[in-house]
Write a protein that holds these residues in place. Sequence first.
Motif, mmCIF file in Angstrom:
data_model
loop_
_atom_site.group_PDB
_atom_site.id
_atom_site.type_symbol
_atom_site.label_atom_id
_atom_site.label_comp_id
_atom_site.label_asym_id
_atom_site.label_seq_id
_atom_site.Cartn_x
_atom_site.Cartn_y
_atom_site.Cartn_z
ATOM 1 N N ASN A 1 -9.976 2.744 -4.800
ATOM 2 C CA ASN A 1 -9.041 2.385 -3.758
ATOM 3 C C ASN A 1 -8.827 3.944 -3.105
ATOM 4 O OD1 ASN A 1 -7.245 3.397 -5.752
ATOM 5 N ND2 ASN A 1 -5.394 2.177 -4.704
ATOM 6 N N VAL B 1 5.577 2.880 3.517
ATOM 7 C CA VAL B 1 5.213 1.632 3.949
ATOM 8 C C VAL B 1 6.494 1.010 3.366
ATOM 9 C CG1 VAL B 1 4.424 -0.076 2.491
ATOM 10 C CG2 VAL B 1 2.975 1.597 2.048
ATOM 11 N N ASP C 1 -7.426 3.334 0.157
ATOM 12 C CA ASP C 1 -7.290 1.926 0.934
ATOM 13 C C ASP C 1 -7.198 1.138 0.277
ATOM 14 O OD1 ASP C 1 -8.985 2.962 3.842
ATOM 15 O OD2 ASP C 1 -10.654 3.222 2.034
ATOM 16 N N ASP C 2 -5.545 0.520 0.233
ATOM 17 C CA ASP C 2 -5.445 -0.120 -0.564
ATOM 18 C C ASP C 2 -4.184 -1.287 0.368
ATOM 19 O OD1 ASP C 2 -3.031 -1.356 -2.179
ATOM 20 O OD2 ASP C 2 -4.133 -0.746 -3.977
ATOM 21 N N ARG C 3 -4.241 -2.093 -0.077
ATOM 22 C CA ARG C 3 -3.331 -3.453 0.801
ATOM 23 C C ARG C 3 -1.570 -3.157 1.281
ATOM 24 N NH1 ARG C 3 -0.037 -6.163 -2.754
ATOM 25 N NH2 ARG C 3 -1.752 -7.151 -4.374
ATOM 26 N N ARG C 4 -1.395 -2.199 -0.652
ATOM 27 C CA ARG C 4 -0.165 -1.952 -0.751
ATOM 28 C C ARG C 4 0.208 -1.204 -0.144
ATOM 29 N NH1 ARG C 4 -1.590 -1.818 -6.571
ATOM 30 N NH2 ARG C 4 -3.240 -1.382 -6.097
ATOM 31 N N THR C 5 -1.077 0.166 0.384
ATOM 32 C CA THR C 5 -0.251 1.559 1.237
ATOM 33 C C THR C 5 -0.331 1.207 2.965
ATOM 34 O OG1 THR C 5 -2.489 1.998 0.759
ATOM 35 C CG2 THR C 5 -0.553 2.581 -0.696
ATOM 36 N N ALA C 6 -1.092 -0.286 3.742
ATOM 37 C CA ALA C 6 -1.965 -0.011 4.827
ATOM 38 C C ALA C 6 -1.470 0.072 5.506
ATOM 39 C CB ALA C 6 -2.470 -1.388 4.866
ATOM 40 N N GLY C 7 0.343 -0.569 5.334
ATOM 41 C CA GLY C 7 1.351 -0.169 6.737
ATOM 42 C C GLY C 7 1.817 0.743 6.844
#
Length: 491
Positions: A76, A395, A467-473
Amino acid sequence: MTSLHIPRVRRRRLGVAVAAFGLIASFLAAGPAAATPDPGDAPDGKRMSKELAGDTRAAMENGDIPGVDEIVHSKNIKHLASVGKGALGSLNTDLAFQGRYAFAGNYDGFTIYDIGNPRSPKTVSQVLCPGGQNDISVSGNLLFLSTDSSRSDNSCNSTSQPASEKSSWEGMKIFDISDKRNPRYVAAVETACGSHTHTLVPGKRNVYVYVSSYFPSEDFPDCRPPHDGISVIKVPRKAPERSAVIDFPVLFPDGGNSGSEGSSYETTGCHDITAFPKKRLAAGACMGDGILMDISDPARPRVIDRVRDDTNFAFWHSATFSEDGDKVVFTDELGGGGAATCNAEVGPDRGANGIYDLKRRGHHRELVFRSYFKIPRHQADTENCVAHNGSLIPVKGRDIMVQAWYQGGVSVWEFTDSSRPKEIGYFERGPLSADTLTLGGSWSAYYYNGHIYSNDIAKGFDVLRVDDRRTAGAARVRMHELNVQTQPDYR
């Protein structure tokens, strides 16, 4: 953990005092500190025994650690770009950001990068101004640079001079950066024991600067003990040449931690302070003590809680608040950044982060220990590695941080549950050498407007993307200016 409540703060008024002594704590357990190398001089490498060097090479061959200079990272994390140090050949240090620019400290001066295209950063200008460690920050048209090595004068042409000489100079330098291609040196302020790091508390008309320094000595005429506080500088934005020390609040009326054999270091000042102006709070990492301060009046910071960890913390180095200000992460710079401490022998609790919950309200706030976090990837005995400078990845609803670990690389980790922190991504290079312990790796790794920027001591300026859903915000959060030690309200 020990919590000490200090009812009031004794303070000492100062004029502008000559500074003295540029040292970085370098010890394992409570050994003696070692001097920071002079600007432009690389530290001598420590050659490993044949057995340890053989172990390092075997670990490389087995794939347990990367090869010399080999880049590895989690799926990621992507490495987008790297820029060499250019004309500044000494050690890279801290970072600051403003608009499309990144400002990178170096023991020889500083570099301004254009990061408008993060995949292709460009060098805009370099300023030669020796004076380790050149800790750096920006506010409006002003750039601030710390000098914590004893110099012959306050100019950028100064030379090294012993702190035992009364005429020696250390302190804060201020530049006008309205023209990024031609920064202009506009002011200098001498401070007691120099300026190892500094923290800005910006206002509309004035910028207050908290100057951290340490290691006084009876041999230094302008840095004699007790050195139990910080210098506060007031900088008028429209007239920086009138900048001056306005106070020296004493943070440790009882002298602070006296040090304990085999563990924590004696407190003789602070290493680093992080201010959270929106919350009117600051957290200080002060050698043997961690402190929480009320900065409602930025000119008069006041200690409201203090903690110690004489079991696992050697040197309280830096601090980071969680986004909502209900946690503080303190780092322990075991070995002073020059030792190999990310291994099985040292273990997971030393040279790590300590995570504290912030309980109660107002002047009754308390720091309550929850857990330690250390990177789970063991490093070679030729790699200096320990917890170092990092920032939040903003986030909503999560506490996620990116952090430098010298040759341990760059770690992205989560502490939403402060009792169960975990790494969620990483980037690192293999050892600079398989045979010699050589100083290098990421000094600072910070998140700014969608990317991670790392200042590598030896290699230069790196740009990463997570690139990670946990940091996308975090991609939706845009900042015009970022000095990590002046924590913004990302919300």
